[in-house]
Scaffold this motif. Structure first.
Motif, PDB file in Angstrom:
ATOM      1  N   VAL A  35       6.533 -15.655  -2.910  1.00 35.10           N
ATOM      2  CA  VAL A  35       7.539 -15.412  -3.941  1.00 35.10           C
ATOM      3  C   VAL A  35       7.348 -16.358  -5.114  1.00 35.10           C
ATOM      4  O   VAL A  35       6.688 -17.388  -4.998  1.00 35.10           O
ATOM      5  N   SER A  36       7.936 -15.964  -6.226  1.00 35.96           N
ATOM      6  CA  SER A  36       7.829 -16.723  -7.466  1.00 35.96           C
ATOM      7  C   SER A  36       9.077 -16.465  -8.289  1.00 35.96           C
ATOM      8  O   SER A  36       9.962 -15.729  -7.869  1.00 35.96           O
ATOM      9  N   GLY A  37       9.138 -17.062  -9.459  1.00 43.07           N
ATOM     10  CA  GLY A  37      10.266 -16.810 -10.346  1.00 43.07           C
ATOM     11  C   GLY A  37      11.260 -17.941 -10.338  1.00 43.07           C
ATOM     12  O   GLY A  37      11.089 -18.944  -9.639  1.00 43.07           O
ATOM     13  N   ALA A  38      12.327 -17.769 -11.117  1.00 47.70           N
ATOM     14  CA  ALA A  38      13.289 -18.842 -11.307  1.00 47.70           C
ATOM     15  C   ALA A  38      14.225 -19.023 -10.112  1.00 47.70           C
ATOM     16  O   ALA A  38      14.696 -20.126  -9.847  1.00 47.70           O
ATOM     17  N   GLY A 155       5.383 -20.245  -4.522  1.00 48.13           N
ATOM     18  CA  GLY A 155       4.263 -20.899  -5.197  1.00 48.13           C
ATOM     19  C   GLY A 155       3.177 -21.258  -4.208  1.00 48.13           C
ATOM     20  O   GLY A 155       2.903 -20.499  -3.279  1.00 48.13           O
ATOM     21  N   LYS A 156       2.608 -22.446  -4.388  1.00 48.45           N
ATOM     22  CA  LYS A 156       1.493 -22.866  -3.536  1.00 48.45           C
ATOM     23  C   LYS A 156       1.968 -23.195  -2.122  1.00 48.45           C
ATOM     24  O   LYS A 156       2.946 -23.911  -1.954  1.00 48.45           O
ATOM     25  N   PRO A 157       1.277 -22.687  -1.085  1.00 50.47           N
ATOM     26  CA  PRO A 157       1.691 -22.989   0.284  1.00 50.47           C
ATOM     27  C   PRO A 157       1.534 -24.468   0.609  1.00 50.47           C
ATOM     28  O   PRO A 157       0.696 -25.149   0.034  1.00 50.47           O
ATOM     29  N   ASP A 179      -1.480 -16.680   3.213  1.00 50.22           N
ATOM     30  CA  ASP A 179      -2.683 -16.505   2.391  1.00 50.22           C
ATOM     31  C   ASP A 179      -3.678 -15.587   3.081  1.00 50.22           C
ATOM     32  O   ASP A 179      -4.878 -15.807   2.999  1.00 50.22           O
ATOM     33  N   LEU A 180      -3.191 -14.573   3.776  1.00 52.45           N
ATOM     34  CA  LEU A 180      -4.070 -13.768   4.610  1.00 52.45           C
ATOM     35  C   LEU A 180      -4.453 -12.462   3.926  1.00 52.45           C
ATOM     36  O   LEU A 180      -3.618 -11.809   3.310  1.00 52.45           O
ATOM     37  N   MET A 181      -5.729 -12.117   4.053  1.00 48.75           N
ATOM     38  CA  MET A 181      -6.251 -10.920   3.401  1.00 48.75           C
ATOM     39  C   MET A 181      -7.048 -10.101   4.406  1.00 48.75           C
ATOM     40  O   MET A 181      -7.778 -10.669   5.229  1.00 48.75           O
ATOM     41  N   GLU A 184     -10.789 -10.754   5.757  1.00 50.19           N
ATOM     42  CA  GLU A 184     -11.118 -12.176   5.686  1.00 50.19           C
ATOM     43  C   GLU A 184     -10.619 -12.813   6.973  1.00 50.19           C
ATOM     44  O   GLU A 184      -9.433 -12.753   7.271  1.00 50.19           O
ATOM     45  N   LEU A 268      -2.467  -9.069   3.244  1.00 48.76           N
ATOM     46  CA  LEU A 268      -2.475  -8.244   2.038  1.00 48.76           C
ATOM     47  C   LEU A 268      -3.844  -7.612   1.813  1.00 48.76           C
ATOM     48  O   LEU A 268      -4.855  -8.123   2.292  1.00 48.76           O
ATOM     49  N   PRO A 269      -3.884  -6.493   1.068  1.00 43.62           N
ATOM     50  CA  PRO A 269      -5.183  -5.863   0.800  1.00 43.62           C
ATOM     51  C   PRO A 269      -6.014  -6.700  -0.164  1.00 43.62           C
ATOM     52  O   PRO A 269      -5.457  -7.469  -0.955  1.00 43.62           O
ATOM     53  N   GLN A 270      -7.308  -6.537  -0.113  1.00 42.94           N
ATOM     54  CA  GLN A 270      -8.229  -7.261  -1.013  1.00 42.94           C
ATOM     55  C   GLN A 270      -7.950  -6.903  -2.467  1.00 42.94           C
ATOM     56  O   GLN A 270      -7.667  -5.780  -2.779  1.00 42.94           O
TER      57      GLN A 270
ATOM     58  N   GLU B  67      15.661 -13.801 -13.447  1.00 41.18           N
ATOM     59  CA  GLU B  67      14.524 -13.979 -12.555  1.00 41.18           C
ATOM     60  C   GLU B  67      13.387 -14.761 -13.205  1.00 41.18           C
ATOM     61  O   GLU B  67      12.294 -14.845 -12.660  1.00 41.18           O
ATOM     62  N   THR B  71       8.515 -13.628 -14.065  1.00 37.87           N
ATOM     63  CA  THR B  71       7.654 -14.424 -13.188  1.00 37.87           C
ATOM     64  C   THR B  71       7.887 -14.094 -11.706  1.00 37.87           C
ATOM     65  O   THR B  71       7.042 -14.381 -10.883  1.00 37.87           O
ATOM     66  N   LYS B  72       9.016 -13.464 -11.414  1.00 39.04           N
ATOM     67  CA  LYS B  72       9.296 -13.085 -10.022  1.00 39.04           C
ATOM     68  C   LYS B  72       8.190 -12.190  -9.456  1.00 39.04           C
ATOM     69  O   LYS B  72       7.885 -12.239  -8.271  1.00 39.04           O
ATOM     70  N   GLN B  79      -4.662 -11.293  -5.832  1.00 37.21           N
ATOM     71  CA  GLN B  79      -5.835 -12.166  -5.850  1.00 37.21           C
ATOM     72  C   GLN B  79      -5.653 -13.289  -6.863  1.00 37.21           C
ATOM     73  O   GLN B  79      -5.941 -14.438  -6.587  1.00 37.21           O
ATOM     74  N   TRP B  81      -2.927 -14.578  -7.904  1.00 41.12           N
ATOM     75  CA  TRP B  81      -1.902 -15.495  -7.402  1.00 41.12           C
ATOM     76  C   TRP B  81      -2.507 -16.519  -6.440  1.00 41.12           C
ATOM     77  O   TRP B  81      -2.332 -17.723  -6.590  1.00 41.12           O
TER      78      TRP B  81
END
Lengths: 270, 171
Positions: A35-38, A155-157, A179-181, A184, A268-270, B67, B71-72, B79, B81
């Motif tokens: 996830v991301s965002g404010a 963000g970053k794990p 971070d799984l694809m 991979e 997630l897909p490549q 949000e 950026t959400k 990739q 990200w």
């Protein structure tokens, strides 16, 4: 109240079953793993079911759910509701890093005979002596630790939530959990009481089992360092499980300790 | 012939001294769909080990919102990200911008200047990733060698969310 205790007895059964039949699977499925965002939130489904990940059996009790934030603090699930087949709750991801969302079940299971009748009991050590009648015969007490988890990164794990507690079976990332694809290979380390769990079988099953005719299990075995690798054949939510038993019980009445670990991981897909 | 072969490495070595340019053209296709949203798009350069050598462009919704101005949804560029998008403090000057409409979008980069910077000689991949709300997602990769010894145009074709991706290398 009666219904609640019935549910607990079913859960007891569900948790004892994996050693016999691998019938019911307990899981937590987040709406997103990155996830991301404010102001990011995720919503999580928590249930015990046959099919992955379709709630068809019973919900996970919300008081068992513990959220660990990236700075190592514990948080409670928010906006929780428990329905007939599943519990639902939200996690507010205020900090950057990886959140661990876990449902931990543990306790004692006892079987005994009273006046020729077979009985079961579930509870904790404090109540064991009081609740098993004096005339009980063939008392068999087992201890269990079951950990069911999923992970979400803002963000970053990374962060303190990924640190093992040193109790029971636990999973440590070599490849980050979020971070799984597909295509991979991913490597993780399995720990038993904080030390490498050696030679344990680990099984991964992709969700949506309802829409295929076989479980399509992917198996791996932990090496001398507790490490194992899985290669995901396609994208999806996967249920990863390992279990074992030993005699390292915390109370003398229990002869056996049963341990189980499950994680829901998104690929997630490549 | 012998003379020519010998002069080629000399030419390669000489190239970085000149301001090398890199021009990227990203075609955003016109899509006939019930609900159209402009794609979130990222353009970056990867080294052989998939680490990011340069973040060139990131286009996402800029409208201020609860949000965080779109950026959400940045992790939808999956990739990008994981390859470093999540480590950026957005907005990034000269890199982030508004989503672009269908058509050919041209981007120019100069050696030694942000966001390209000093790209050491070597093999790279230009990566363009697009993800659209209630639409699809596509990644197009274009391998190239930097710096180019002669003007060079490389191209790759997307099939759904991206059209032609062109890379013009000027030595």
């Amino acid at each position: 109240m009666k219904k609640q205790s019935l549910k607990w007895s079913v859960l007891t059964l569900a948790l004892t079953l994996p050693f016999a039949a691998q019938a019911h699977k307990m899981w937590l499925v987040p709406s997103a793993t990155n996830v991301s965002g404010a102001d990011p939130w995720v919503t999580v489904d928590a249930a015990v079911s046959n099919d992955l990940f379709y709630p068809d059996h019973m919900p996970v009790a919300l008081d068992r759910v513990i959220v660990t934030t990236p700075d190592g603090q514990t948080a409670k699930p928010e906006n929780g509701i428990t329905g007939q087949y599943r519990s639902v709750f939200d996690v507010h991801l205020i900090e950057k890093g990886t959140y661990r969302i876990a449902a931990i079940n543990g306790g004692l299971f006892a079987t005994y005979e009273l006046n020729g009748e077979k009985k079961r009991w579930r509870g904790d050590a404090a109540n064991l002596a009081r609740e098993i009648p004096a005339g009980a015969k063939n008392v068999d007490v087992a201890e269990s630790i079951n950990r069911v988890e999923t992970f979400v990164s803002n963000g970053k794990p990374g962060g303190l939530a990924l640190k093992p507690e040193g109790k029971g079976l636990e999973l440590v990332p070599v490849t980050q959990f979020t971070d799984l694809m597909a295509d991979e290979p991913a490597t993780f380390q399995l720990l038993l009481d904080g030390k490498p769990a050696v030679g344990l079988k680990v099984t991964a099953i992709a969700g949506e089992t309802r829409y295929r005719n076989t479980q399509e299990e992917i198996d791996s075995t932990t090496d001398k360092d507790g490490n194992f690798s899985l290669k995901w054949p396609h994208a999806g939510m996967y249920w990863v499980n390992a279990s074992t038993q030993d005699d390292k019980t915390s109370i003398k009445q229990a002869k056996q300790r049963r341990l189980s670990y499950s994680a829901t991981l998104e690929v997630l897909p490549q | 012939m012998r003379r020519l072969l010998f002069s080629m490495p000399a030419l390669l070595l000489a190239a970085p001294a000149v301001a090398a340019d890199l021009h990227v053209t990203v075609q955003i296709p016109q899509l006939d769909v019930a609900e159209y949203h402009r794609p979130y798009t990222a353009v970056w350069i990867e080294r052989g080990d998939h680490s990011v050598a340069a973040q060139l462009a990131i286009w996402y919704a800029q409208k201020e919102s609860k949000e965080g101005a779109g950026t959400k949804w940045l992790p939808e560029l999956r990739q990008w990200w994981r390859r470093g998008g999540r480590e950026l403090q957005l907005p990034v000057d000269g890199v982030s911008g508004a989503t672009r409409p269908a058509g050919e979008q041209k981007l120019n980069f100069h050696d030694g200047k942000a966001p390209l910077g000093d790209l050491p000689a070597g093999k790279y991949e230009l990566v363009v990733e697009a993800a659209r709300e209630v639409g699809g997602r596509e990644v197009v990769r274009l391998p190239f060698v930097w710096p180019a010894s002669a003007p060079q145009v490389l191209a790759a074709q997307g099939s759904s969310e991206l059209g032609a991706v062109k890379l013009d290398l000027a030595p």
